[in-house]
Design a protein around this motif. Structure first.
Motif, PDB file in Angstrom:
ATOM      1  N   ILE A 255       0.843  -1.205   0.000  1.00  0.00           N
ATOM      2  CA  ILE A 255       0.000   0.000   0.000  1.00  0.00           C
ATOM      3  C   ILE A 255       0.876   1.252   0.000  1.00  0.00           C
ATOM      4  O   ILE A 255       0.618   2.215  -0.735  1.00  0.00           O
ATOM      5  N   TRP A 256       1.914   1.255   0.828  1.00  0.00           N
ATOM      6  CA  TRP A 256       2.815   2.413   0.881  1.00  0.00           C
ATOM      7  C   TRP A 256       3.433   2.679  -0.487  1.00  0.00           C
ATOM      8  O   TRP A 256       3.423   3.822  -0.975  1.00  0.00           O
ATOM      9  N   ASN A 257       3.989   1.653  -1.128  1.00  0.00           N
ATOM     10  CA  ASN A 257       4.648   1.843  -2.422  1.00  0.00           C
ATOM     11  C   ASN A 257       3.667   2.333  -3.483  1.00  0.00           C
ATOM     12  O   ASN A 257       4.007   3.194  -4.299  1.00  0.00           O
ATOM     13  N   SER A 258       2.450   1.799  -3.467  1.00  0.00           N
ATOM     14  CA  SER A 258       1.463   2.188  -4.480  1.00  0.00           C
ATOM     15  C   SER A 258       1.036   3.641  -4.313  1.00  0.00           C
ATOM     16  O   SER A 258       1.012   4.416  -5.281  1.00  0.00           O
ATOM     17  N   LEU A 259       0.693   4.024  -3.096  1.00  0.00           N
ATOM     18  CA  LEU A 259       0.169   5.369  -2.868  1.00  0.00           C
ATOM     19  C   LEU A 259       1.266   6.420  -2.902  1.00  0.00           C
ATOM     20  O   LEU A 259       1.029   7.555  -3.328  1.00  0.00           O
ATOM     21  N   ARG A 260       2.474   6.064  -2.457  1.00  0.00           N
ATOM     22  CA  ARG A 260       3.594   7.002  -2.563  1.00  0.00           C
ATOM     23  C   ARG A 260       3.864   7.340  -4.023  1.00  0.00           C
ATOM     24  O   ARG A 260       4.054   8.509  -4.383  1.00  0.00           O
ATOM     25  N   ALA A 261       3.874   6.320  -4.885  1.00  0.00           N
ATOM     26  CA  ALA A 261       4.098   6.561  -6.303  1.00  0.00           C
ATOM     27  C   ALA A 261       2.969   7.397  -6.906  1.00  0.00           C
ATOM     28  O   ALA A 261       3.215   8.325  -7.683  1.00  0.00           O
ATOM     29  N   ALA A 262       1.742   7.075  -6.544  1.00  0.00           N
ATOM     30  CA  ALA A 262       0.604   7.810  -7.103  1.00  0.00           C
ATOM     31  C   ALA A 262       0.629   9.277  -6.688  1.00  0.00           C
ATOM     32  O   ALA A 262       0.309  10.163  -7.496  1.00  0.00           O
ATOM     33  N   TYR A 263       1.016   9.556  -5.448  1.00  0.00           N
ATOM     34  CA  TYR A 263       1.085  10.948  -5.006  1.00  0.00           C
ATOM     35  C   TYR A 263       2.108  11.724  -5.827  1.00  0.00           C
ATOM     36  O   TYR A 263       1.831  12.842  -6.297  1.00  0.00           O
ATOM     37  N   GLY A 264       3.291  11.155  -6.020  1.00  0.00           N
ATOM     38  CA  GLY A 264       4.299  11.839  -6.817  1.00  0.00           C
ATOM     39  C   GLY A 264       3.872  12.034  -8.255  1.00  0.00           C
ATOM     40  O   GLY A 264       4.111  13.093  -8.846  1.00  0.00           O
TER      41      GLY A 264
END
Length: 338
Positions: A255-264
């Motif tokens: 979840i962290w990797n997915s949402l961190r990428a989406a935010y950037g």
């Protein structure tokens, strides 16, 4: 080509430690370039509201292909011939290259560069000089952008800190599972599959959680949940409880990797996406081996038991820093002038 050369070296008996070091270094370098390019490409084929789900599906595909298909298949192929799994891997890279060529070229996007308004010739000259200086910045533009943006900087540092703990835990995980959790050797594959299944579950829910609660609030809760999962893993003394804690932890990582990428991808200007992604990737890659070295030294000096507690302590520090940063977040992210 790199993996194909490794397969040939293994088949002919020329593979050694030096070969493995060179291949691993090249794959890490090329992987960083690929990940940065993929990070920048995804927003050109997906709308902003679909980025969280798209990143999560990519994470899920990686978990299934690598954990449930790739690892068991590699073991079977290696039993037939040591060079066979590397040959199959080289073929998958070739297939991926063909599939990427089938992606339509994205439409050209306007460059985020300084443009003077209705100014005199002297002012226009200053604008051209500013554009030239920005072009010379190269990858440093991505680093400067990360330094300017409070949230992106926190996400980058948080990912590096997380990878420090994950790298340390992963370096002793097999020994810890066998010696402390008393996982039978024949059942370790099932224990590892449970962790992969947790990552898959996290990928399935990442987009929904972001849509329901927002990206940054979800990331804060995820870090807290991972800290608690690591503490539970450190307390566990049974394969079942340890496996459940690890599954919860890997779900949070996905979840962290997915949402961190989406935010950037939503907040970084298109011209800088690849450079910002590369800077974040390098920071994360550099932290993992450092954590592995530290965990190895700690395990040699104090035993295996303190390693998960140390990883949980690192996650607690990262969680506290991210909570403070996200709570103080006000206004839109920093961006270069247009």
């Amino acid at each position: 080509m790199v993996v194909a050369a490794l397969a040939w070296s293994v088949a002919t008996g020329h593979a050694g430690i030096a070969t493995l070091v060179v291949v691993a270094s090249l794959l890490a370098l090329l992987g960083t370039l690929f990940d940065a390019s993929a990070y920048a490409l995804l927003p050109t084929v997906m709308p902003p509201e679909g980025l969280a789900g798209a990143n999560a599906r990519l994470q899920a595909g990686t978990a299934v292909a690598g954990g449930f298909v790739g690892a068991p298949l590699a073991g079977v192929l290696f039993a037939v011939s040591p060079a066979l799994p590397f040959t199959a891997d080289a073929l998958t890279f070739a297939l991926a290259a063909v599939l990427i060529l089938a992606i339509p070229a994205p439409a050209p996007r306007r460059s985020c560069t300084f443009r003077p308004g209705k100014a005199a010739q002297k002012g226009q000259s200053r604008g051209r000089n500013r554009k030239i200086n920005e072009d010379k910045g190269g990858v440093w533009q991505g680093i400067r952008f990360l330094r300017r943006d409070r949230v992106l900087r926190a996400l980058t540092v948080g990912t590096a800190g997380s990878n420090l703990a994950i790298g340390g835990l992963a370096s002793v995980l097999v020994l810890y599972a066998l010696a402390v959790l008393r996982v039978p050797e024949a059942a370790y594959g099932l224990f590892a599959a449970g962790a992969v299944a947790g990552g898959l579950g996290g990928a399935l829910f990442a987009g929904r959680l972001a849509a329901r609660f927002g990206t940054l609030p979800t990331l804060r809760v995820v870090l807290l949940g991972q800290t608690l999962a690591l503490a539970g893993f450190a307390l566990a003394r049974h394969p079942l409880t340890g496996g459940l804690a690890m599954a919860g932890f890997t779900a949070g990582s996905t979840i962290w990797n997915s949402l961190r990428a989406a935010y950037g991808q939503r907040h970084v200007p298109p011209d800088l996406l690849g450079r910002v992604g590369a800077a974040q990737r390098v920071a994360g890659l550099a932290a993992a081996p450092a954590g592995a070295v530290l965990a190895g030294l700690a395990a040699q000096a104090f035993g295996l038991t303190p390693v998960p507690w140390a990883a949980a302590a690192v996650f607690a520090l990262v969680t506290a820093a991210v909570w403070v940063t996200f709570r103080a977040r006000t206004g839109p992210p920093a961006a270069p002038p247009h």
